[in-house]
Each structure stands twice: as structure tokens, then as C-alpha cells.
Motif scaffolding. Sequence first.
Motif, PDB file in Angstrom:
ATOM      1  N   LEU A   1      -9.018   7.114   0.634  1.00 10.21           N
ATOM      2  CA  LEU A   1      -7.731   6.556   0.235  1.00 10.21           C
ATOM      3  C   LEU A   1      -7.068   7.278  -0.930  1.00 10.21           C
ATOM      4  CD1 LEU A   1      -8.457   2.758   0.702  1.00 10.21           C
ATOM      5  CD2 LEU A   1      -7.447   4.379   2.308  1.00 10.21           C
TER       6      LEU A   1
ATOM      7  N   ARG B   1      -3.759   7.719   1.638  1.00 14.40           N
ATOM      8  CA  ARG B   1      -3.324   6.803   0.572  1.00 14.40           C
ATOM      9  C   ARG B   1      -2.207   5.873   1.026  1.00 14.40           C
ATOM     10  NH1 ARG B   1      -0.770  11.240  -3.347  1.00 14.40           N
ATOM     11  NH2 ARG B   1      -2.981  11.644  -3.402  1.00 14.40           N
TER      12      ARG B   1
ATOM     13  N   ALA C   1      -3.592   2.454   1.229  1.00 14.84           N
ATOM     14  CA  ALA C   1      -4.340   1.973   0.066  1.00 14.84           C
ATOM     15  C   ALA C   1      -3.772   0.658  -0.465  1.00 14.84           C
ATOM     16  CB  ALA C   1      -4.348   3.026  -1.037  1.00 14.84           C
TER      17      ALA C   1
ATOM     18  N   ASN D   1      -2.694  -1.984   6.236  1.00 15.45           N
ATOM     19  CA  ASN D   1      -3.282  -2.769   5.161  1.00 15.45           C
ATOM     20  C   ASN D   1      -2.579  -4.118   5.156  1.00 15.45           C
ATOM     21  OD1 ASN D   1      -3.815  -3.987   2.608  1.00 15.45           O
ATOM     22  ND2 ASN D   1      -4.342  -1.983   1.764  1.00 15.45           N
TER      23      ASN D   1
ATOM     24  N   ARG E   1     -15.220  -0.872   4.485  1.00 15.20           N
ATOM     25  CA  ARG E   1     -14.634  -0.254   3.295  1.00 15.20           C
ATOM     26  C   ARG E   1     -15.625  -0.295   2.143  1.00 15.20           C
ATOM     27  NH1 ARG E   1      -8.785  -1.551   0.454  1.00 15.20           N
ATOM     28  NH2 ARG E   1      -8.980   0.024  -1.184  1.00 15.20           N
TER      29      ARG E   1
ATOM     30  N   ASN F   1     -12.849   3.501  -2.163  1.00 15.12           N
ATOM     31  CA  ASN F   1     -11.767   4.276  -1.584  1.00 15.12           C
ATOM     32  C   ASN F   1     -12.126   4.927  -0.254  1.00 15.12           C
ATOM     33  OD1 ASN F   1      -9.738   3.836  -3.473  1.00 15.12           O
ATOM     34  ND2 ASN F   1     -10.554   5.405  -4.855  1.00 15.12           N
TER      35      ASN F   1
END
Length: 159
Positions: free
Chosen positions: A65, A71, A74, A91, A149, A152
Motif C-alpha cells: 500500500l 496506495r 490505502a 477499500n 492484510r 501495508n
Amino acid sequence: MKLEKSSRREFLRWVGGLSMGTVVISLVGCDTSGMEGTGDQPPNPPSPGGNSGITIEGNTVTLDLTGSEARKVAEPGGFLHIDEADMLVVNVDGTIRAFSAICTHQGCEISSFQNNRFTCWCHGSQFDTSGRVVRGPATRALTEYSVERNGNIVRITKG
């Protein structure tokens, strides 16, 4: 009734012209060059590798991420279409979810995400952030993938 030679010849010439016109119209209808970014077809998504933060190995996609492309997911509301993996990543309120990017209607690839909905550019089917159909013609939900997860690093496995 028997057609005269000149009438038959004119008829065949007319049918041949009609057929050729149909072929030309059909081919022009299939031309998609120059349509990028018009909304008529999906835009070209970023490729994995380099500093993108996206790695694909077999049925596993790993996102770092901190990478330039990864990213994008993120933060809550972030979205990523990974073309090479036929995958949508979103996300949802801090939870990363991943789905097949292949529409369950006729197999077109979904690459659009707006107003918390994935939209298929072919026929307009829409799916929510749980992969459920919210507007047809699709009738089946998108396939969801397993997501793990660790800080990151996000590991997505197609199952």
C-alpha cells in the motif's frame, strides 16, 4: 416467370452492393480506435511492477500500500482495477475487499467505480461494494476473493 439476363445481372449487382454495404457498416460499428477515455469502453489501467506496489504470482496478488498504484486503496473509498489479474479492489470503511472484474452478465471487464458502485461498461450492470447486483441485466453477484492484510501488505487470493 423467367428473369431476363439483364434483369438478373442488375439484381445480382444490387445484392452484391447491399452485402458489401452491410459488411462495411458492420466493420465500422466494431471500430473502437480513438474511443479511449470517452466512457464507451474501459480506460487502460496501470500495469503492475516497478514501484506500483502490485505483484501478481499465479492466483495471488500482493499489494504494497506504499506503492504508487496500490496506495489508491490505502484509504476508505479507494479503488483499484488490476487488468492483468481481472480484479477489482476497493477499500470499504477501512476493509479491503477484492472481486472478479468479469461481469456476470456477459463477461465484459468492469473497470469503473463511482458512487460506491462497480459499473460494467457493456450493458450498464451495477454492483455494490459487497459485489451484489444493484442494477441488471446481470443477475449474479461478482466473485469475491480472499483478502489478508498485514499492515501495508495485502495478499489477495483467487479461490
